[in-house]
Design an enzyme around this catalytic site. Structure first.
Site, PDB file in Angstrom:
ATOM      1  N   SER A 105       0.828  -1.199   0.000  1.00  0.00           N
ATOM      2  CA  SER A 105       0.000   0.000   0.000  1.00  0.00           C
ATOM      3  C   SER A 105       0.866   1.253   0.000  1.00  0.00           C
ATOM      4  O   SER A 105       1.687   1.434  -0.889  1.00  0.00           O
ATOM      5  CB  SER A 105      -0.957  -0.049   1.184  1.00  0.00           C
ATOM      6  OG  SER A 105      -1.935   0.954   1.093  1.00  0.00           O
ATOM      7  N   ASP A 128      -2.163   6.368  -4.578  1.00  0.00           N
ATOM      8  CA  ASP A 128      -1.148   5.623  -3.840  1.00  0.00           C
ATOM      9  C   ASP A 128      -0.666   4.432  -4.671  1.00  0.00           C
ATOM     10  O   ASP A 128      -1.210   4.148  -5.750  1.00  0.00           O
ATOM     11  CB  ASP A 128      -1.681   5.191  -2.472  1.00  0.00           C
ATOM     12  CG  ASP A 128      -2.755   4.122  -2.560  1.00  0.00           C
ATOM     13  OD1 ASP A 128      -3.448   4.054  -3.593  1.00  0.00           O
ATOM     14  OD2 ASP A 128      -2.907   3.358  -1.590  1.00  0.00           O
ATOM     15  N   ASP A 172      -0.942   1.178  -4.762  1.00  0.00           N
ATOM     16  CA  ASP A 172      -1.796   0.094  -5.259  1.00  0.00           C
ATOM     17  C   ASP A 172      -3.161   0.574  -5.741  1.00  0.00           C
ATOM     18  O   ASP A 172      -4.047  -0.220  -6.010  1.00  0.00           O
ATOM     19  CB  ASP A 172      -1.933  -1.046  -4.238  1.00  0.00           C
ATOM     20  CG  ASP A 172      -2.712  -0.672  -2.996  1.00  0.00           C
ATOM     21  OD1 ASP A 172      -2.822   0.523  -2.698  1.00  0.00           O
ATOM     22  OD2 ASP A 172      -3.195  -1.595  -2.309  1.00  0.00           O
ATOM     23  N   ASP A 194      -5.823   2.424  -4.602  1.00  0.00           N
ATOM     24  CA  ASP A 194      -7.125   2.439  -3.947  1.00  0.00           C
ATOM     25  C   ASP A 194      -7.437   3.752  -3.246  1.00  0.00           C
ATOM     26  O   ASP A 194      -8.568   3.972  -2.823  1.00  0.00           O
ATOM     27  CB  ASP A 194      -7.284   1.267  -2.973  1.00  0.00           C
ATOM     28  CG  ASP A 194      -6.242   1.247  -1.857  1.00  0.00           C
ATOM     29  OD1 ASP A 194      -5.437   2.196  -1.758  1.00  0.00           O
ATOM     30  OD2 ASP A 194      -6.235   0.268  -1.080  1.00  0.00           O
TER      31      ASP A 194
END
Length: 458
Positions: A96, A240, A242, A244
């Site tokens: 993340s 960000d 990844d 999301d």
């Protein structure tokens, strides 16, 4: 620091706390948890993602699972692929918003949602067992690469009935986008061009070399803000690693505020739904956000007669409640938008679609859109407390403020006041309490924090 294990998956520093042995341990456990079914995997583009992905894939194959490998893909794309392919599960190789030296794995259920607390407990129980039974040579899984799902994800967004792409295209928005050289770089610029935007790319090369701290917070987006002004763009977009969480800057290069990502999405969806309903068909709609999300969501929902449900922090908690109550829209104040019409996952790309449509229909600049929203300011801080005293310190707050009936203990302690609130949550890994406060002004939020900290230490 030890390996972090939570309902958000596992995360660690590669080569130190996240090793090949750890990847094998959790990958083989997940294969067993999924009854050795078909597993979809993807990765966020970090430089360590390929090696971890190979270990993950090989372990799943050795356990007898068929593997569908998406390559570098946003986590929401992996989640969408799991649900649409009716796979037994999915794994996104990502840490993340953690720095480059970190990596990890997020585990996805057949629904396309992350494992909840009970599911995670069953999974962790398997992972803690030392024994594994690998598949015989003739029963190894089959591996297939599928690089089509980003395109399918984009098409699914463009096809949403809520959106009218032609209206956005007529606005001819000029957008600067910063994907921090991770997975969103494979999707977000393409999506923006489908909306007719002129796209100025920053850090979209998928190298996995983060050009700044990857969490899309205002203090990490100074280069984006400056570029928006220099390019005379209509807005800036930051995502960000990844894909999301979504953050925006307005046409002046000023941060829009990640809390206002979800507030804007809620406004657009409720307004659109209100237009579609007739007096005869009108029914109360609902929105789900976590306890730490801005009260602007409540104010907007009230305008449209919608009910707001609040959950503990964490995507799965919000997504499960949304599914339970049949809400139209939800998410988290960290910039995570969940639109059930697409899937039950925080998805920066669907958030982009909703906000572009809102901006196009609004007609004015993003700064004016922000001014038309309920105005609040959130502050975030933390204080150190001895591990042994954290619970008793929080209980003092419950005892002090609970008499007025404005205290929630669903996730830490949240205290609501007439035009402000404060939320305190203890860290699972450090002897600290994280404090989020919101009020009409920054000064009022800071004063509320100081007052509560004084009570904590009393």
């Amino acid at each position: 620091m030890s390996l972090m294990v939570s309902i958000s998956g596992i995360r660690g520093i590669v080569g130190a706390t996240l090793t090949p042995e750890i990847v094998v341990q959790y990958a083989s456990a997940f294969a067993q948890y999924c009854n050795r079914g078909r597993i979809v995997i993807g990765r966020d583009g970090r430089i360590t993602g390929k090696s971890i992905g190979h270990i993950l894939s090989s372990t799943l194959l050795s356990m007898g699972c068929d593997v569908i490998a998406l390559g570098v893909s946003p986590t929401p794309t992996v989640q969408l692929a799991v649900s649409r392919m009716k796979a037994s599960g999915g794994v996104s190789v990502t840490a993340s918003h953690n720095p480059m030296e970190w990596n990890g794995m997020k585990f996805i259920s057949p629904s396309g949602m992350f494992l909840d607390r009970e599911e995670s407990e069953r999974f962790w129980t398997i992972a803690r067992r030392p024994e594994r039974t690998y598949a015989a040579w003739g029963r190894q899984g089959k591996h297939a690469a599928d690089d089509t799902f980003i395109a399918k994800h984009i098409e699914a967004i463009l096809s949403l009935p809520l959106l009218n792409v032609e209206i956005v295209r007529k606005r001819r928005l000029r957008v600067v986008v910063d994907c921090v050289n991770a997975s969103a770089g494979a999707m977000v610029p393409r999506l923006l061009r489908e909306f007719g935007c002129t796209v100025i790319e920053m850090n979209c090369d998928l190298s996995g070399i983060f050009s700044h701290k990857p969490e899309p917070l205002p203090e990490n987006l100074s280069e984006l803000c400056a570029r928006v002004k220099a390019e005379e763009a209509d807005l800036g977009i930051a995502v960000d690693p990844d894909g999301d969480r979504l953050a925006l800057t307005d046409e002046h290069g000023a941060p829009f505020g990640e809390e206002y990502t979800i507030a804007s999405a809620v406004r657009f969806v409720l307004e659109k739904e209100a237009r579609l309903q007739t007096a005869e068909s009108r029914k109360q709609q609902s929105v789900v956000v976590n306890l730490s999300t801005t009260r602007a969501v409540d104010d907007i929902a009230k305008q449209y007669g919608a009910q707001v449900y609040r959950t503990p922090v964490g995507e799965i908690n919000v997504a499960k409640k949304m599914k339970e109550v049949g809400s139209l829209i939800g998410g988290e104040g960290s910039g995570g938008v969940i639109l059930p019409a697409l899937h039950f996952a925080r998805d920066a790309s669907v958030g982009i679609g909703l906000i572009l449509q809102l901006l196009a229909e609004f007609g004015g600049p993003l700064s004016q859109l922000k001014k038309s929203m309920p105005q609040y300011v959130i502050t975030k801080t933390q204080i150190a407390v001895d591990f042994g005293n954290i619970d008793s310190a929080l209980q003092r707050l419950v005892d002090r403020y609970g008499r007025n009936g404005n205290v929630t203990t669903l996730d830490g302690v949240k205290i609501d006041f007439e035009d402000s609130w404060v939320h305190l949550r203890k860290s699972n890994t450090e002897p600290i309490i994280r404090i989020i406060a919101e009020a009409r002004t920054k000064e009022a939020a800071e004063e509320l924090t100081r007052s509560v900290c004084k009570d904590l230490k009393a």
